[in-house]
Write a protein that holds these residues in place. Structure first.
Motif, PDB file in Angstrom:
ATOM      1  N   MET A   1      13.255 -14.813 -38.677  1.00  0.00           N
ATOM      2  CA  MET A   1      13.839 -14.921 -40.016  1.00  0.00           C
ATOM      3  C   MET A   1      14.118 -13.529 -40.575  1.00  0.00           C
ATOM      4  O   MET A   1      13.288 -12.638 -40.467  1.00  0.00           O
ATOM      5  N   ARG A   2      15.283 -13.392 -41.170  1.00  0.00           N
ATOM      6  CA  ARG A   2      15.644 -12.114 -41.775  1.00  0.00           C
ATOM      7  C   ARG A   2      15.162 -12.119 -43.221  1.00  0.00           C
ATOM      8  O   ARG A   2      15.569 -12.964 -44.027  1.00  0.00           O
ATOM      9  N   ILE A   3      14.297 -11.165 -43.549  1.00  0.00           N
ATOM     10  CA  ILE A   3      13.674 -11.130 -44.867  1.00  0.00           C
ATOM     11  C   ILE A   3      13.746  -9.716 -45.425  1.00  0.00           C
ATOM     12  O   ILE A   3      13.431  -8.736 -44.737  1.00  0.00           O
ATOM     13  N   GLY A   4      14.175  -9.615 -46.674  1.00  0.00           N
ATOM     14  CA  GLY A   4      14.198  -8.343 -47.372  1.00  0.00           C
ATOM     15  C   GLY A   4      13.404  -8.438 -48.658  1.00  0.00           C
ATOM     16  O   GLY A   4      12.885  -9.492 -49.021  1.00  0.00           O
ATOM     17  N   MET A   5      13.319  -7.323 -49.361  1.00  0.00           N
ATOM     18  CA  MET A   5      12.591  -7.303 -50.635  1.00  0.00           C
ATOM     19  C   MET A   5      13.379  -6.527 -51.669  1.00  0.00           C
ATOM     20  O   MET A   5      13.939  -5.466 -51.376  1.00  0.00           O
ATOM     21  N   LEU A   6      13.425  -7.070 -52.878  1.00  0.00           N
ATOM     22  CA  LEU A   6      14.038  -6.385 -54.008  1.00  0.00           C
ATOM     23  C   LEU A   6      13.023  -5.439 -54.627  1.00  0.00           C
ATOM     24  O   LEU A   6      11.881  -5.828 -54.903  1.00  0.00           O
ATOM     25  N   ILE A   7      13.423  -4.200 -54.837  1.00  0.00           N
ATOM     26  CA  ILE A   7      12.553  -3.265 -55.541  1.00  0.00           C
ATOM     27  C   ILE A   7      13.236  -2.895 -56.855  1.00  0.00           C
ATOM     28  O   ILE A   7      14.414  -2.542 -56.883  1.00  0.00           O
ATOM     29  N   HIS A   8      12.501  -3.019 -57.942  1.00  0.00           N
ATOM     30  CA  HIS A   8      13.073  -2.818 -59.273  1.00  0.00           C
ATOM     31  C   HIS A   8      13.143  -1.334 -59.588  1.00  0.00           C
ATOM     32  O   HIS A   8      12.211  -0.575 -59.334  1.00  0.00           O
ATOM     33  N   GLU A   9      14.282  -0.933 -60.171  1.00  0.00           N
ATOM     34  CA  GLU A   9      14.514   0.480 -60.428  1.00  0.00           C
ATOM     35  C   GLU A   9      14.158   0.888 -61.839  1.00  0.00           C
ATOM     36  O   GLU A   9      14.015   2.081 -62.127  1.00  0.00           O
ATOM     37  N   GLN A  10      14.015  -0.061 -62.757  1.00  0.00           N
ATOM     38  CA  GLN A  10      13.794   0.310 -64.148  1.00  0.00           C
ATOM     39  C   GLN A  10      12.367   0.829 -64.356  1.00  0.00           C
ATOM     40  O   GLN A  10      11.405   0.279 -63.824  1.00  0.00           O
ATOM     41  N   GLY A  11      12.266   1.894 -65.130  1.00  0.00           N
ATOM     42  CA  GLY A  11      10.958   2.463 -65.426  1.00  0.00           C
ATOM     43  C   GLY A  11      10.328   3.213 -64.271  1.00  0.00           C
ATOM     44  O   GLY A  11       9.111   3.424 -64.257  1.00  0.00           O
TER      45      GLY A  11
ATOM     46  N   THR B   1      10.836   6.482 -61.042  1.00  0.00           N
ATOM     47  CA  THR B   1      11.572   7.656 -60.594  1.00  0.00           C
ATOM     48  C   THR B   1      12.259   7.293 -59.275  1.00  0.00           C
ATOM     49  O   THR B   1      11.897   6.299 -58.631  1.00  0.00           O
ATOM     50  N   VAL B   2      13.220   8.102 -58.880  1.00  0.00           N
ATOM     51  CA  VAL B   2      13.860   7.864 -57.582  1.00  0.00           C
ATOM     52  C   VAL B   2      12.843   8.021 -56.464  1.00  0.00           C
ATOM     53  O   VAL B   2      12.870   7.291 -55.465  1.00  0.00           O
ATOM     54  N   ASN B   3      11.910   8.944 -56.622  1.00  0.00           N
ATOM     55  CA  ASN B   3      10.851   9.094 -55.613  1.00  0.00           C
ATOM     56  C   ASN B   3      10.005   7.826 -55.510  1.00  0.00           C
ATOM     57  O   ASN B   3       9.549   7.454 -54.422  1.00  0.00           O
ATOM     58  N   ASP B   4       9.787   7.150 -56.646  1.00  0.00           N
ATOM     59  CA  ASP B   4       9.070   5.869 -56.604  1.00  0.00           C
ATOM     60  C   ASP B   4       9.822   4.862 -55.750  1.00  0.00           C
ATOM     61  O   ASP B   4       9.218   4.118 -54.965  1.00  0.00           O
ATOM     62  N   LEU B   5      11.138   4.809 -55.902  1.00  0.00           N
ATOM     63  CA  LEU B   5      11.934   3.873 -55.118  1.00  0.00           C
ATOM     64  C   LEU B   5      11.814   4.174 -53.629  1.00  0.00           C
ATOM     65  O   LEU B   5      11.713   3.262 -52.803  1.00  0.00           O
ATOM     66  N   VAL B   6      11.823   5.444 -53.293  1.00  0.00           N
ATOM     67  CA  VAL B   6      11.678   5.833 -51.890  1.00  0.00           C
ATOM     68  C   VAL B   6      10.329   5.386 -51.349  1.00  0.00           C
ATOM     69  O   VAL B   6      10.233   4.829 -50.239  1.00  0.00           O
ATOM     70  N   GLU B   7       9.259   5.589 -52.129  1.00  0.00           N
ATOM     71  CA  GLU B   7       7.929   5.187 -51.667  1.00  0.00           C
ATOM     72  C   GLU B   7       7.822   3.669 -51.529  1.00  0.00           C
ATOM     73  O   GLU B   7       7.205   3.162 -50.585  1.00  0.00           O
ATOM     74  N   ARG B   8       8.432   2.934 -52.444  1.00  0.00           N
ATOM     75  CA  ARG B   8       8.409   1.479 -52.333  1.00  0.00           C
ATOM     76  C   ARG B   8       9.196   1.021 -51.112  1.00  0.00           C
ATOM     77  O   ARG B   8       8.809   0.057 -50.432  1.00  0.00           O
ATOM     78  N   ALA B   9      10.291   1.708 -50.827  1.00  0.00           N
ATOM     79  CA  ALA B   9      11.054   1.376 -49.622  1.00  0.00           C
ATOM     80  C   ALA B   9      10.235   1.660 -48.369  1.00  0.00           C
ATOM     81  O   ALA B   9      10.308   0.902 -47.386  1.00  0.00           O
ATOM     82  N   ARG B  10       9.450   2.727 -48.395  1.00  0.00           N
ATOM     83  CA  ARG B  10       8.577   3.013 -47.249  1.00  0.00           C
ATOM     84  C   ARG B  10       7.552   1.892 -47.059  1.00  0.00           C
ATOM     85  O   ARG B  10       7.220   1.518 -45.932  1.00  0.00           O
TER      86      ARG B  10
END
Length: 300
Positions: free
Chosen positions: A1-11, A13-22
């Motif tokens: 099964m192909r599964i992804g995850m949404l990571i919220h950008e509000q509130g 930093t861009v570095n936070d988004l990178v860490e959540r993607a990791r």
């Protein structure tokens, strides 16, 4: 099964988004998805994440069309596609009247016509072709002059029948939000795939975004979702689609329960025709960790 995850950008930093993607990469899921709200720019963030986290694909779900001319959006998307190693999925959509008219001041008249014209320009531009298009709502003359690169796939946030037909005819598929297996099976998938077949296109992607939570307090999580997101059930496009699901609001389409129950519900979504599930994790931090572990195992 192909599964992804949404990571919220509000509130964040861009570095936070990178860490959540990791974290998503480590869990074993296939793709990170980014919404476009009034926070960080989703396409720019997709370029950064793609360079920093090479083990996952990145999608936008979805970027509104009205504020960005298709020549500008094509340039931006191809830049991100080059930056992240051709791992971008470009999700676009017309958004909603209260945003496009109420907040941005654009006309929302005939959104399906707008989408058809927009895609008629955008997809050739992404393939490196020149366009000379003079429609009722969109005018575009030009070409994106960059080194040859594979175009990103284009998905459309579509729920109504007219939007689904345009998506099937002119894009690679759809991204839905808060739509469960009943509406997928009886409505979304047949309309979308029928339009693609009539246009001679390959079978389209059906990317389904749903709240997912492994929890011992299903009722409590649904109450929280109803309090936070229940008003969205009154937006016309969501309301009409959720009526087909037999759901009173977004909380009723959430996938909640213990691991076994959540797995069964996820499998039902794929049996109804989804090609990818995008999980919007809910619950406590510990519950979200359990959810990510299960999703990673299912994706593997």
């Amino acid at each position: 099964m192909r599964i992804g995850m949404l990571i919220h950008e509000q509130g964040t930093t861009v570095n936070d988004l990178v860490e959540r993607a990791r974290d998503v990469e480590k869990s074993g899921m296939d793709r990170v998805w980014l919404g476009q709200h009034f926070g960080w720019d989703a396409i720019t963030a997709a370029a950064v994440i793609g360079r920093e986290v090479p083990g996952v694909e990145v999608g936008t779900g979805v970027v509104p069309t009205y504020p960005r001319h298709p020549l500008m959006l094509a340039s931006q998307a191809l830049t991100a596609q080059s930056a992240n190693g051709s791992r971008l999925t470009l999700g676009i959509g017309v958004s909603h009247p209260h945003i496009i008219e109420g907040q941005l001041g654009y006309s929302f008249e005939r959104p399906a016509r707008h989408l058809r014209e927009y895609l008629s320009v955008l997809t050739p531009l992404l393939r490196g072709e020149a366009v000379s298009f003079h429609g009722e709502q969109v005018t575009a003359v030009g070409q994106i002059d960059v080194a040859e690169i594979s175009p990103p796939s284009v998905l459309v946030g579509a729920l109504g029948p007219a939007m689904l037909r345009v998506a099937g005819e002119l894009s690679d598929g759809t991204v839905t939000t808060w739509i469960g297996p009943a509406a997928l099976d009886s409505y979304i998938v047949p309309v979308l795939t029928g339009a693609a077949e009539n246009a001679g296109r390959p079978r389209p992607e059906v990317v389904v975004c749903l709240f997912v939570g492994v929890t011992e307090d299903e009722a409590g999580v649904r109450r929280m979702l109803a309090d936070k997101y229940g008003a969205a059930g009154q937006i016309a496009s969501y309301r009409n689609a959720m009526d087909r699901e037999g759901a009173s609001g977004p909380e009723q389409t959430a996938i909640l329960g213990d691991e076994a129950s959540v797995e069964r519900q996820i499998r039902r979504v794929f049996e109804a025709g989804a090609t990818e599930l995008v999980a919007m994790p809910v619950g406590s931090r510990a519950e979200q960790a359990r959810t990510a572990e299960l999703l990673g195992a299912l994706a593997g």
